[in-house]
Design a protein around this motif. Sequence first.
Motif, PDB file in Angstrom:
ATOM      1  N   THR A   1      -1.791  -3.548  -3.581  1.00 46.85           N
ATOM      2  CA  THR A   1      -1.095  -4.037  -4.770  1.00 46.85           C
ATOM      3  C   THR A   1      -1.765  -3.538  -6.041  1.00 46.85           C
ATOM      4  N   ASN A   2      -3.052  -3.213  -5.952  1.00 40.68           N
ATOM      5  CA  ASN A   2      -3.782  -2.714  -7.114  1.00 40.68           C
ATOM      6  C   ASN A   2      -3.231  -1.402  -7.644  1.00 40.68           C
ATOM      7  N   LEU A   3      -2.275  -0.803  -6.947  1.00 41.75           N
ATOM      8  CA  LEU A   3      -1.644   0.407  -7.459  1.00 41.75           C
ATOM      9  C   LEU A   3      -0.998   0.185  -8.831  1.00 41.75           C
ATOM     10  N   VAL A   4      -0.719  -1.076  -9.173  1.00 48.14           N
ATOM     11  CA  VAL A   4      -0.104  -1.360 -10.478  1.00 48.14           C
ATOM     12  C   VAL A   4      -1.040  -0.990 -11.633  1.00 48.14           C
ATOM     13  N   PHE A   5      -2.344  -0.829 -11.358  1.00 46.38           N
ATOM     14  CA  PHE A   5      -3.307  -0.497 -12.404  1.00 46.38           C
ATOM     15  C   PHE A   5      -3.619   0.993 -12.466  1.00 46.38           C
ATOM     16  N   LEU A   6      -3.088   1.785 -11.527  1.00 49.51           N
ATOM     17  CA  LEU A   6      -3.360   3.222 -11.514  1.00 49.51           C
ATOM     18  C   LEU A   6      -2.723   3.902 -12.723  1.00 49.51           C
ATOM     19  N   PRO A   7      -3.342   4.983 -13.200  1.00 48.15           N
ATOM     20  CA  PRO A   7      -2.689   5.751 -14.274  1.00 48.15           C
ATOM     21  C   PRO A   7      -1.497   6.503 -13.729  1.00 48.15           C
ATOM     22  N   PRO A   8      -0.512   6.815 -14.555  1.00 48.55           N
ATOM     23  CA  PRO A   8       0.646   7.588 -14.090  1.00 48.55           C
ATOM     24  C   PRO A   8       0.220   8.900 -13.437  1.00 48.55           C
ATOM     25  N   ASN A   9       0.955   9.293 -12.406  1.00 46.75           N
ATOM     26  CA  ASN A   9       0.730  10.523 -11.644  1.00 46.75           C
ATOM     27  C   ASN A   9      -0.488  10.468 -10.730  1.00 46.75           C
ATOM     28  N   ALA A  10      -1.141   9.320 -10.640  1.00 48.37           N
ATOM     29  CA  ALA A  10      -2.177   9.156  -9.625  1.00 48.37           C
ATOM     30  C   ALA A  10      -1.498   9.107  -8.255  1.00 48.37           C
ATOM     31  N   THR A  11      -2.310   9.174  -7.191  1.00 47.25           N
ATOM     32  CA  THR A  11      -1.767   9.253  -5.840  1.00 47.25           C
ATOM     33  C   THR A  11      -2.165   8.032  -5.020  1.00 47.25           C
ATOM     34  N   VAL A  12      -1.187   7.483  -4.306  1.00 48.16           N
ATOM     35  CA  VAL A  12      -1.421   6.383  -3.373  1.00 48.16           C
ATOM     36  C   VAL A  12      -1.275   6.910  -1.956  1.00 48.16           C
ATOM     37  N   ILE A  13      -2.301   6.703  -1.121  1.00 53.74           N
ATOM     38  CA  ILE A  13      -2.222   7.049   0.298  1.00 53.74           C
ATOM     39  C   ILE A  13      -2.195   5.747   1.082  1.00 53.74           C
ATOM     40  N   GLN A  14      -1.074   5.476   1.738  1.00 54.28           N
ATOM     41  CA  GLN A  14      -0.953   4.271   2.553  1.00 54.28           C
ATOM     42  C   GLN A  14      -1.037   4.642   4.030  1.00 54.28           C
ATOM     43  N   VAL A  15      -2.001   4.038   4.718  1.00 59.34           N
ATOM     44  CA  VAL A  15      -2.140   4.211   6.158  1.00 59.34           C
ATOM     45  C   VAL A  15      -1.340   3.101   6.837  1.00 59.34           C
ATOM     46  N   VAL A  16      -0.395   3.478   7.694  1.00 63.91           N
ATOM     47  CA  VAL A  16       0.490   2.511   8.340  1.00 63.91           C
ATOM     48  C   VAL A  16      -0.006   2.242   9.762  1.00 63.91           C
ATOM     49  N   PRO A  17      -0.327   0.997  10.086  1.00 65.36           N
ATOM     50  CA  PRO A  17      -0.790   0.662  11.446  1.00 65.36           C
ATOM     51  C   PRO A  17       0.304   0.923  12.482  1.00 65.36           C
ATOM     52  N   TRP A  18      -0.094   0.906  13.734  1.00 67.61           N
ATOM     53  CA  TRP A  18       0.874   1.058  14.824  1.00 67.61           C
ATOM     54  C   TRP A  18       1.776  -0.179  14.912  1.00 67.61           C
ATOM     55  N   GLY A  19       3.048   0.035  15.272  1.00 70.37           N
ATOM     56  CA  GLY A  19       3.926  -1.093  15.507  1.00 70.37           C
ATOM     57  C   GLY A  19       5.267  -1.025  14.811  1.00 70.37           C
ATOM     58  N   GLY A  20       5.738   0.172  14.432  1.00 68.66           N
ATOM     59  CA  GLY A  20       7.043   0.261  13.771  1.00 68.66           C
ATOM     60  C   GLY A  20       7.059  -0.371  12.396  1.00 68.66           C
ATOM     61  N   LEU A  21       5.965  -0.235  11.660  1.00 68.91           N
ATOM     62  CA  LEU A  21       5.831  -0.875  10.351  1.00 68.91           C
ATOM     63  C   LEU A  21       6.186   0.043   9.194  1.00 68.91           C
ATOM     64  N   GLU A  22       6.711   1.218   9.474  1.00 70.56           N
ATOM     65  CA  GLU A  22       6.999   2.177   8.399  1.00 70.56           C
ATOM     66  C   GLU A  22       7.985   1.618   7.372  1.00 70.56           C
TER      67      GLU A  22
END
Length: 504
Positions: free
Chosen positions: A398-419
Amino acid sequence: MANKLKLFRNAGQTQRFRFVMLVVGCFVISMTFILISRPFTFPSLGSKLGTQRSDVEGEKVAPTLRDDDQASKQLEKNEEENLQGKEDDEALESTSEAEEGGAKNGGNSDQDEAHTAHEIKSNVEKKLSCEFSDPRVDVCELSGDIRIPGNSSDVLFVDSGERNEAFRFRPYARKGDAAAFSRVRELTVKAVDVSAPQCTVRHAAPAVVFSAGGYTGNLFHDFTDVLIPLFLAARQLDGEVQFVVSDMNPWWVYRYLPVFQKLSKFPVIDYDKNKEVHCFSKVVVGLRSHKELSIDPARAPNGYSMVDFAKFLREAFSLERDAISNIEDLAGKKPRILIVARKQSRAFTNLHEITQLADQLGFEIIVNDGDVGSDVGQFAKLVNSVDVMLGVHGSGLTNLVFLPPNATVIQVVPWGGLEWMAMLDFGEPAKDMKLNYVQYSIAIEESSLIEQYPRDHPVFKDPMSFHQRGHPVMRSTFMDNQNVKLDIKKFKNTLWKALELIIQ
């Protein structure tokens, strides 16, 4: 001859003295008449949370939330308010005349007089409109004579007619969630006659009534269920709005105090503990919410978007960066990556290998568990200072709300059809904020579930069957009892992608 001239000068001086005294006397009489006939409110310099001043007998005017360095400007503000508040003063004068007339004629009760005064002062069209069709929220909008008795569950719409309506709902933006609603007090919006309790505090600004119960305290829900909806309700009012909060925890309001101070000039009213009868001419009960951690500009006031919300947060928390480092800036320093390292479920079990990889690729590495604690501002500054944020699906992202514009978020998705959930909760919000988004879904071999179940188990063969059994089953299986061990060779391509986005 000299004596005659002297007598003449003395006579002239006496006449001038009398004339001056006559002018001064007229001025004193005029000022006395003005002060008596038109009441003036003298300011008092109070605490940071505001002060209360006398308005009419038995009532108070709502305090304003002020910083200490603004106290010296109070006199100037009150003078402006006196000039701008001519209609309110005339309303009070009209009310006084009505009270005198009523007394002479054996007149109305105190309640009727208070009601009349409020009607004159409000001068707005009466309206009580509720919307219950939205799948996420219930909202009522009221205008006219609205009274909110503190330490109650009622929002009263005063109507002298025969209207007899009552609407009961929980003002929290997660409609239908029984677990959340178990921590949200039900309020009643109802039409009543003029026998409603008398006002003790009047507010010129409109009110927004909402609950800070539910899942608040969880960073994701703080923003999704309350702070973003609150931004939608109040940003366009430029501080002229009063928040009335039920199920309020003072520590929670303090945690996000810069947000509340940026949205409203007034101290928050604790609906459950305050014992005054607060009166308004406009009230909204409930907060509108569009989707998870995001805004639909087509439905938002002024077309607000998540870009606007992120800009608002940077202003509220005094965040310096409104863009990531460009290639020229990086000539003398490394791009910064924040790794959100969860401590319990969905934790990186090979964190050391991940940091080594990031170091080899030229990143400056910061590791944190993503918990903002009580000092949101300090953590926001940390997040705003990085170019990339990496984490497993969870509230820390959720802290992505504080990132500067054009920064990059890498989300690692656990196993289990959570995409689908990963995209809904953080992927789409990141894109809505004009951030770069990269998603990495782990394989079976990267999941700790491989140590708990055989390879032919439905956990691996048919993970969606657990979704069909309900959210609690899905959550306990794939979110609460799973950790992640990244395949470093495979994950290297993901970090290279983040570097490429920075260079571009």
